[in-house]
Scaffold this motif. Structure first.
Motif, mmCIF file in Angstrom:
data_model
loop_
_atom_site.group_PDB
_atom_site.id
_atom_site.type_symbol
_atom_site.label_atom_id
_atom_site.label_comp_id
_atom_site.label_asym_id
_atom_site.label_seq_id
_atom_site.Cartn_x
_atom_site.Cartn_y
_atom_site.Cartn_z
ATOM 1 N N LYS A 138 0.815 -1.213 0.000
ATOM 2 C CA LYS A 138 0.000 0.000 0.000
ATOM 3 C C LYS A 138 0.848 1.263 0.000
ATOM 4 O O LYS A 138 0.412 2.317 -0.468
ATOM 5 N N ARG A 139 2.041 1.180 0.561
ATOM 6 C CA ARG A 139 2.958 2.323 0.550
ATOM 7 C C ARG A 139 4.180 1.970 -0.288
ATOM 8 O O ARG A 139 5.317 2.166 0.137
ATOM 9 N N ALA A 140 3.965 1.498 -1.490
ATOM 10 C CA ALA A 140 5.090 1.070 -2.325
ATOM 11 C C ALA A 140 6.015 2.236 -2.652
ATOM 12 O O ALA A 140 7.239 2.096 -2.624
ATOM 13 N N THR A 141 5.447 3.395 -2.973
ATOM 14 C CA THR A 141 6.247 4.569 -3.297
ATOM 15 C C THR A 141 5.543 5.812 -2.781
ATOM 16 O O THR A 141 4.321 5.834 -2.623
ATOM 17 N N VAL A 142 6.316 6.854 -2.539
ATOM 18 C CA VAL A 142 5.696 8.156 -2.297
ATOM 19 C C VAL A 142 5.140 8.646 -3.631
ATOM 20 O O VAL A 142 5.604 8.254 -4.705
ATOM 21 N N ALA A 143 4.122 9.496 -3.554
ATOM 22 C CA ALA A 143 3.502 10.007 -4.770
ATOM 23 C C ALA A 143 4.431 11.007 -5.440
ATOM 24 O O ALA A 143 4.764 12.046 -4.863
ATOM 25 N N CYS A 144 4.855 10.678 -6.646
ATOM 26 C CA CYS A 144 5.809 11.512 -7.383
ATOM 27 C C CYS A 144 5.024 12.556 -8.177
ATOM 28 O O CYS A 144 4.787 12.416 -9.381
ATOM 29 N N THR A 145 4.585 13.601 -7.492
ATOM 30 C CA THR A 145 3.734 14.629 -8.068
ATOM 31 C C THR A 145 4.490 15.951 -8.146
ATOM 32 O O THR A 145 5.501 16.152 -7.469
ATOM 33 N N PRO A 146 4.021 16.892 -8.970
ATOM 34 C CA PRO A 146 4.694 18.200 -9.036
ATOM 35 C C PRO A 146 4.718 18.859 -7.657
ATOM 36 O O PRO A 146 3.709 18.916 -6.954
ATOM 37 N N GLY A 147 5.891 19.333 -7.270
ATOM 38 C CA GLY A 147 6.023 20.014 -5.996
ATOM 39 C C GLY A 147 6.132 19.108 -4.788
ATOM 40 O O GLY A 147 6.150 19.601 -3.651
ATOM 41 N N ALA A 148 6.222 17.796 -4.987
ATOM 42 C CA ALA A 148 6.343 16.870 -3.854
ATOM 43 C C ALA A 148 7.625 17.168 -3.078
ATOM 44 O O ALA A 148 8.669 17.466 -3.659
ATOM 45 N N ARG A 149 7.535 17.047 -1.748
ATOM 46 C CA ARG A 149 8.676 17.378 -0.905
ATOM 47 C C ARG A 149 9.787 16.347 -1.073
ATOM 48 O O ARG A 149 9.532 15.141 -1.091
ATOM 49 N N ARG A 150 11.021 16.826 -1.178
ATOM 50 C CA ARG A 150 12.203 15.971 -1.238
ATOM 51 C C ARG A 150 13.155 16.384 -0.115
ATOM 52 O O ARG A 150 13.876 17.376 -0.258
ATOM 53 N N PRO A 151 13.158 15.710 1.014
ATOM 54 C CA PRO A 151 14.016 16.110 2.138
ATOM 55 C C PRO A 151 15.494 16.032 1.776
ATOM 56 O O PRO A 151 15.921 15.235 0.947
ATOM 57 N N ALA A 152 16.280 16.857 2.454
ATOM 58 C CA ALA A 152 17.725 16.867 2.248
ATOM 59 C C ALA A 152 18.368 15.656 2.911
ATOM 60 O O ALA A 152 17.824 15.070 3.847
ATOM 61 N N THR A 153 19.546 15.294 2.425
ATOM 62 C CA THR A 153 20.278 14.166 2.998
ATOM 63 C C THR A 153 20.689 14.452 4.438
ATOM 64 O O THR A 153 20.505 13.609 5.325
ATOM 65 N N ARG A 154 21.239 15.606 4.691
ATOM 66 C CA ARG A 154 21.605 15.998 6.052
ATOM 67 C C ARG A 154 20.346 16.483 6.754
ATOM 68 O O ARG A 154 19.748 17.484 6.368
#
Length: 428
Positions: free
Chosen positions: A366-382
């Motif tokens: 059910k949570r295979a992937t996060v939704a890859c939508t325009p403006g989706a949040r991408r957290p920083a590595t640090r």
């Protein structure tokens, strides 16, 4: 080792790091640390490594929790597979071929890139000549603008803008979008889709090759990676969920957190954020051993099933077909038995002469992937926590949530942690 990591425990060796999660991201980070000679300990809650791409054994049948497809552009994953000793026979590599059970067929020609793909588009079957020429023009237009939009939009909007939403969209671009991004085109990020087209269809020789696993997903990389780490003095702790990140930070000089975003709420509330998810459902249908598809994989249209893979051709599981249903859709309203029956009917309609199914198994992530939508949040590595680094496919700055994105994220996390350790910036 198994257990619960809740107490502070003894201090790890000086400069040692911990990795929480033994999926593809976590094991990529662990391999990178082991290559650098950094003492590393991996903590995994499950019984086998792999995370959301792992081996499961429902009712005694060894299956993948989802059918995955790699491509030649997955350079970092393929490089790490070679590094940890995965044999070449673990995958079936073949030139790009997109073939629907009925009608459409595209195969890259054996020419230098990008001529092989452009020639394949011009010779594709099942769409008009105008559509084929339009597809070539679409690719040339994206190349001129660097396969990136100044303002992201949906894949549907992108295709409509370039008149690619007719037959060629239905047979080629939309199936590619759903396969690569696991999101319906009306919601999918055009920039993420263009990044895939850039690295695969417009990439160097071999980038568009299909790379089909012939072993289960745990054996494909995470288990050989674990053996690689152990051989270099690292520790792999399976069945050992981490309950207290603060305790882990007190023991190790740096911690890579390689779990899904939903797991951050309990592990590190300070780092948690809200995001939407997309499911993937794999329906395994076991037929008599003589049943084989004409190709290792076929696309289906007009029903629930997007792709079907011949596990006999790939992994020696004779007569076993794996039906893949990506993203949200009407199939979610069906129970497992009804969905398996529906998939069997769709296969029977597309491939006449199939005998009755002997048994079936539905595996829904059910949570295979996060939704890859325009403006989706991408957290920083640090992360905001000193000495804590995030890894996972959801952190990639441009790629959709794929195994390659997961591996890249693990390598970025290991590089950032190593840099901070050298500078004395990470602390427990």
């Amino acid at each position: 080792m198994a257990g619960h990591l809740t107490g502070a425990g003894p201090r790890a060796a000086q400069g040692a790091v911990a990795v929480v999660g033994a999926g593809y991201a976590g094991m990529a980070a662990a391999v990178a640390f082991a290559e650098r000679g950094t003492p590393v300990s991996v903590f995994e809650a499950g019984p086998v490594p792999g995370g959301r791409a792992r081996r499961v054994t429902p009712r005694g049948h060894a299956l993948d929790n989802g059918q995955h497809l790699l491509v030649g552009a997955y350079r970092e994953l393929l490089r790490l597979m070679h590094t940890v000793g995965v044999p070449a026979g673990a995958v079936l590599r073949m030139p790009l071929e997109i073939r629907m059970a009925r009608g459409f067929a595209l195969r890259a020609l054996p020419l230098p890139a990008p001529l092989g793909l452009l020639g394949g588009l011009l010779l594709a079957r099942g769409v008009s000549f105008a559509d084929r020429v339009g597809a070539v023009r679409f690719m040339r237009a994206q190349r001129r603008q660097g396969f990136h939009l100044a303002e992201d939009c949906s894949v549907s909007a992108l295709l409509a803008r370039h008149r690619q939403d007719g037959g060629i969209g239905r047979h080629l671009w939309i199936p590619l979008c759903i396969a690569a991004l696991n999101v319906a085109p009306a919601r999918a990020s055009a920039n993420a889709f263009l990044a895939v087209l850039r690295d695969t269809l417009d990439g160097p020789q071999g980038a568009s090759d299909l790379v089909l696993p012939r072993v289960d997903l745990s054996r494909l990389f995470p288990e050989p990676a674990a053996a690689f780490v152990r051989a270099r003095g690292g520790d792999i702790h399976l069945r050992t969920p981490v309950r207290d990140l603060a305790a882990l930070r007190a023991r190790f000089a740096g911690v890579v957190v390689a779990v899904g975003p939903h797991q951050l709420k309990a592990l590190a509330p300070e780092l948690a954020f809200e995001t939407a998810y997309e499911p993937i459902v794999t329906v395994y249908l076991q037929y008599p051993a003589a049943v084989r598809l004409p190709r290792p994989m076929l696309g289906l249209e007009g029903g629930h099933v997007h792709w079907v893979f011949d596990r006999g051709r790939l992994a020696g599981e004779e007569g076993r077909l794996a039906c893949v249903i990506s993203a949200h859709g009407p199939h979610e309203a069906l129970g497992h038995d009804a969905l398996a029956a529906r998939c069997a009917r769709e296969l029977a309609d597309a491939i006449p002469g199939l005998p009755p199914v002997l048994w079936s198994q539905v595996i829904a992530e059910k949570r295979a992937t996060v939704a890859c939508t325009p403006g989706a949040r991408r957290p920083a590595t640090r992360s905001a926590l000193p000495g804590v680094y995030l890894a996972g496919d959801y952190t990639d700055p441009e790629y959709p949530p794929t195994l390659e994105a997961a591996v890249r994220s693990g390598l970025r996390a290991a590089a950032a942690a190593s840099e901070d350790l050298r500078a004395g910036g990470a602390r427990g």
